[in-house]
Design an enzyme around this catalytic site. Structure first.
Site, PDB file in Angstrom:
ATOM      1  N   SER A 169      12.609  74.675  58.686  1.00 38.66           N
ATOM      2  CA  SER A 169      12.187  74.636  57.396  1.00 38.66           C
ATOM      3  C   SER A 169      14.048  74.099  56.481  1.00 38.66           C
ATOM      4  O   SER A 169      14.827  73.644  57.222  1.00 38.66           O
ATOM      5  CB  SER A 169      11.864  75.750  56.157  1.00 38.66           C
ATOM      6  OG  SER A 169      11.950  75.195  55.316  1.00 38.66           O
ATOM      7  N   TYR A 182      14.329  83.697  52.437  1.00 38.15           N
ATOM      8  CA  TYR A 182      13.611  82.958  52.670  1.00 38.15           C
ATOM      9  C   TYR A 182      14.406  81.536  53.733  1.00 38.15           C
ATOM     10  O   TYR A 182      14.275  81.277  54.821  1.00 38.15           O
ATOM     11  CB  TYR A 182      13.294  81.915  52.115  1.00 38.15           C
ATOM     12  CG  TYR A 182      11.680  81.105  52.585  1.00 38.15           C
ATOM     13  CD1 TYR A 182      11.095  81.057  53.434  1.00 38.15           C
ATOM     14  CD2 TYR A 182      12.500  79.886  52.742  1.00 38.15           C
ATOM     15  CE1 TYR A 182      10.344  80.491  54.955  1.00 38.15           C
ATOM     16  CE2 TYR A 182      11.177  78.680  53.560  1.00 38.15           C
ATOM     17  CZ  TYR A 182      10.865  78.991  54.517  1.00 38.15           C
ATOM     18  OH  TYR A 182       9.877  77.926  54.230  1.00 38.15           O
TER      19      TYR A 182
END
Length: 277
Positions: A169, A182
């Site tokens: 990501s 995350y």
């Protein structure tokens, strides 16, 4: 599999990718987290191009329903190559043994594994003082251990020339408030990808990652429905729009194809340039 093209500021362009890789038909791919979202997009797009897909997800009922829906859509579509088949199975990515079972089923069903896409992941929200031991353990277990276990199972059955693609990501390099668990997990995925590439290179297996930014999925729908939040998000994207799942899939196709046969250990950003802002 074509989607409409929404209009309005920052809206995503849903256009089916036209890139064609003639070496893909007949290959076999495993996709985790494939019941919905990007995983379902990957499964559908690969099958459209003649790749047989073994699709796994924790929600076995949703996975079966998605596989049936995609199979019916493929049968009704006119595609350049004979579409691949999609086989659905239950998979808990936090269990190493589940990955091995999925790999065995791919071998039993299609005789080989050419590609493995570690897509499954979770996206928790909590500011640092509120992150619980259970949340950080769950995030690292799904997002990081799930990638490691998948790569281990894949490598045990792959031949030289095969490829593994992990989902990292833009959050691996850009901090987002409330997403410490995350962001740290995706940073680990990016670095794990490099480690896997080095160690599996001796076997002729390539390992890369895709690092999406703001993409039109359920994960970002709240931003698109909140005008001030959308304006803030787009201010950090040089292309000033949210990306489409098709654009992430285009990166996946490239990384799996022979066009990327000398690319390994790389995280390919699909983020409209937001990692630089």
């Amino acid at each position: 599999m074509n989607n409409p093209e929404p209009t309005g500021p920052g809206r995503v362009l849903h256009r089916q990718m036209t890139a064609h890789y003639p070496e893909l038909p007949g290959k076999v791919a495993v996709v985790t987290g494939a019941a919905r979202g990007m995983g379902a997009q990957f499964a559908a797009g690969l099958a459209t191009r003649g790749v047989h897909v073994v699709a796994g997800d924790l929600d076995s009922a949703a996975m079966s329903a998605t596989a049936d829906e995609l199979g019916a859509a493929l049968a009704a579509e006119s595609v350049a190559d004979k579409p691949g088949r999609i086989a659905a199975y239950a998979l808990d990515v936090t269990r190493a043994e589940d990955h091995e079972v999925l790999a065995r089923r791919a071998i039993d069903e299609f005789g080989r594994i050419d590609f493995w896409i570690n897509n499954a992941g979770i996206f928790p929200f909590a500011e640092v003082p509120d992150i619980t031991p259970e949340q950080i353990r769950a995030t690292l277990s799904v997002n990081v251990e799930g990638v490691l276990f998948g790569a281990q199972a894949a490598a045990a059955h792959m031949q030289p020339g095969s490829a593994i693609v992990n989902m990292a990501s833009v959050s691996a390099v850009r901090v987002r408030k409330g997403r410490a668990a995350y962001c740290s997990s995706k940073a680990a995925v990016a670095h794990l990808t490099e480690s896997l590439a080095v160690e599996l290179g001796d076997r002729g297996i390539r390992v890369n990652a895709i690092a999406p930014g703001y993409i039109d999925t359920e994960m970002t729908r709240w931003i698109q429905d909140d005008a001030p939040a959308l304006e803030t998000a787009l201010a950090a994207v040089p292309l000033h729009r949210i990306g489409s799942p098709e654009e992430v899939f285009g990166a996946l196709l490239f990384l799996l194809s022979d066009s990327a046969r000398y690319v390994t250990g790389h995280s390919l950003a699909v983020d409209g340039g937001s990692r630089h802002v």
